[in-house]
Design a protein around this motif. Structure first.
Motif, PDB file in Angstrom:
ATOM      1  N   MET A  71      -3.085   4.750  -3.596  1.00  0.00           N
ATOM      2  CA  MET A  71      -4.427   4.219  -3.346  1.00  0.00           C
ATOM      3  C   MET A  71      -5.157   3.876  -4.641  1.00  0.00           C
ATOM      4  O   MET A  71      -6.041   3.035  -4.641  1.00  0.00           O
ATOM      5  CB  MET A  71      -5.255   5.225  -2.546  1.00  0.00           C
ATOM      6  N   SER A  72      -4.819   4.532  -5.733  1.00  0.00           N
ATOM      7  CA  SER A  72      -5.636   4.332  -6.934  1.00  0.00           C
ATOM      8  C   SER A  72      -4.909   3.510  -8.002  1.00  0.00           C
ATOM      9  O   SER A  72      -5.392   3.368  -9.115  1.00  0.00           O
ATOM     10  CB  SER A  72      -6.047   5.693  -7.502  1.00  0.00           C
ATOM     11  N   PRO A  75      -4.259  -2.754  -8.477  1.00  0.00           N
ATOM     12  CA  PRO A  75      -3.597  -3.521  -7.434  1.00  0.00           C
ATOM     13  C   PRO A  75      -2.622  -4.586  -7.924  1.00  0.00           C
ATOM     14  O   PRO A  75      -1.466  -4.603  -7.494  1.00  0.00           O
ATOM     15  CB  PRO A  75      -4.756  -4.175  -6.688  1.00  0.00           C
ATOM     16  N   SER A 107      -3.630   0.805   0.277  1.00  0.00           N
ATOM     17  CA  SER A 107      -4.565   0.385  -0.772  1.00  0.00           C
ATOM     18  C   SER A 107      -5.188  -0.990  -0.485  1.00  0.00           C
ATOM     19  O   SER A 107      -4.488  -2.003  -0.423  1.00  0.00           O
ATOM     20  CB  SER A 107      -3.828   0.339  -2.115  1.00  0.00           C
ATOM     21  N   GLY A 302      -8.358   2.968   5.708  1.00  0.00           N
ATOM     22  CA  GLY A 302      -7.475   4.008   5.172  1.00  0.00           C
ATOM     23  C   GLY A 302      -7.412   5.204   6.111  1.00  0.00           C
ATOM     24  O   GLY A 302      -6.403   5.897   6.202  1.00  0.00           O
TER      25      GLY A 302
END
Lengths: 339, 339
Positions: A71-72, A75, A107, A302
């Motif tokens: 998720m972090s 991208p 993400s 999410g």
């Protein structure tokens, strides 16, 4: 089988992956007879989930991938580097015409960046907006762009208005959807430079029903069906909606549990209150489509559970059946040739 | 009398003018012994209201004006044309040092434009932000700019952060207020061009406690004391707050009245629920100050009743007693000479 609609589902994305993701997508098979599913994800957890359900083996396929995008992670770098991830593999299937749509609760940044970089835009579309449905006291409105591309230009907002209008008409069945632009007042002279430049362009559009400016205060009351704004503003609208409602409901719940008297009162109002609040639960509408791509990419929350995943997959089927991309292409190209 | 603080009140502005305006301002006289009031407005209705109350005649004065600026008049033109209006007369008294502050629940546009055109900015202040307090689950946060100047520059946002920090420390008594900038994610690389340019500048400021980005979702939870943003965004944050909460409360009320069962439940929870909701009633904090002017201009809600007017007047007294403008000037000038 009239037509076969192929949806790829990212089994690894989201807080409740892969369990709720697989469960929700499998549930969509019963609702949509023309649907076939492809899951992308790590072999072991994906197979473990698939073993839990009974389904027609001809309608479900697994494509095993070895990587997962967190998720972090930044991208764009993640999309470029992790070629063997569930997101990149799924998007590539749409790109190569092996699937019609891709659903992910992973993400947001990776799904948005990947959708644009890998799947690519329809001819004539300047930027693909992220377009979630938001619940209102009258039903539901489409908010776009809600985070895909900040610092948009006026011509891009006009395309958002057109794509949103087509979506609300053909997917949500609203005739002549009311299109409005987010503004800080309803008077003509109000607005920032972008809004002032966009309003006259929207007025000229013959193919949408533009009703003018909408103040943020009127958005929750459903005063427009299609709400157009730049992505930074759209993100603030969406997140304020989520933040204010979740905070207020928490405070109300705390109050209901504060004494014996209120606890008894809570028991009496609970069934009715639950029903009311369910109307404002965005998960029943599925995820947010990224409109204007060569295919469909849907970003689910999410926090998605099975129901939202199921609705996201059904949304993909409707999108294909309605030939939405042909409709969008035709309108966008018509506008660019008439200029 | 230690010091005499002179507040001009626009008796003609707002949905409940002049009744609630005069009532609220007069009520402030009891709370603040150093306060004297000047009302501006049409003679007949103003005198009729003043006759209803008993007060020390030495502490209340009326300045009669012949014009009224309507809510929908183009602001700048109205300020230039209607010299004998309650708003222009009041602002001119602040400009000429005959009063310390001006409070109005009238046309937001006219009050904001007039504040800047007539009262003028403190030396070094680029733009005066409108800075309302918004209720959160932890207390209250200051949101600025909330509508005074759209399309701001990064250097202006930095000044908003400084002025907001001084306000929260000296008026609201919060030590080392947490300053955050509204953003669409918490990661460094997120944001639009303005936010990306502003973050490094805020990090360099030694005189504020900058905590980074705040997502709109976290604003209602009070995750920062001073929330900095461009005015269009700030207006959307504020109006979404008002819109979502008013819509949800209406829906909950409707539900509570939907059957005998829920009506009984409502009776049981009502006292506690009212207390909770009161925490989220912005009127208890008074109106929004326009910071950074040569004097103080406070914009109260158009829907203000006596209580909000009273609190707005008290806010003006605190602002003067705390010598807020000297503090703001010192900090803004210190920053501009250190560059």
């Amino acid at each position: 089988m009239e037509q076969n609609i192929r949806v790829v589902v990212d089994a690894m994305g989201g807080d409740h992956a892969p369990g709720e993701i697989v469960k929700g997508a499998i549930a969509a098979l019963d609702a949509e007879k023309d649907l076939t599913l492809v899951f992308t994800g790590l072999k072991k957890p994906l197979d473990a989930e698939l073993r839990k359900y009974k389904f027609d083996a001809g309608r479900v396929r697994a494509v095993y991938t070895k990587e997962v995008i967190g998720m972090s992670e930044p991208p764009v770098a993640a999309i470029r580097k992790k070629k063997d991830s569930s997101i990149v593999a799924g998007l590539n299937m749409v790109k190569h015409g092996e699937a019609d749509a891709f659903v992910s609760a992973g993400s947001t940044g990776a799904v948005l960046a990947g959708g644009q970089l890998l799947v690519g835009r329809l001819k004539g579309v300047e930027r693909p907006p992220l377009a979630p449905l938001i619940p209102t006291s009258k039903g539901v409105s489409l908010l776009l762009d809600c985070g895909a591309n900040v610092d948009a230009r006026a011509s891009q907002l006009v395309q958002f208005a057109k794509m949103g209008s087509i979506y609300m008409e053909h997917i949500m069945g609203i005739k002549k959807p009311r299109v409005a632009i987010v503004n800080i007042g309803s008077e003509e002279e109000k607005g920032n430079a972008l809004v002032k430049e966009t309003i006259p362009l929207l007025k000229e559009c013959r193919d949408i029903h533009f009703t003018g400016s909408i103040e943020a205060r009127d958005i929750p009351y459903g005063e427009a069906d299609v709400i157009v704004c730049e992505a930074f503003v759209g993100n603030v609208v969406l997140k304020m909606f989520e933040g204010v409602s979740s905070m207020l409901l928490k405070e109300v719940k705390k109050t209901l549990m504060s004494s014996l008297r209120t606890k008894i009162g809570a028991l009496l109002i609970q069934p009715a209150l639950k029903k009311t609040l369910k109307n404002f639960d965005a998960t029943q509408y599925g995820g947010a489509p990224l409109l204007g791509l060569n295919g469909l990419v849907v970003k689910a929350h999410g926090s998605s559970k099975a129901l939202e995943v199921k609705h996201s997959v059904i949304q993909c089927v409707n999108f294909s059946k309605q030939k939405m991309n042909e409709k969008i292409s035709r309108q966008i190209l018509a506008a660019s040739t008439s200029e």
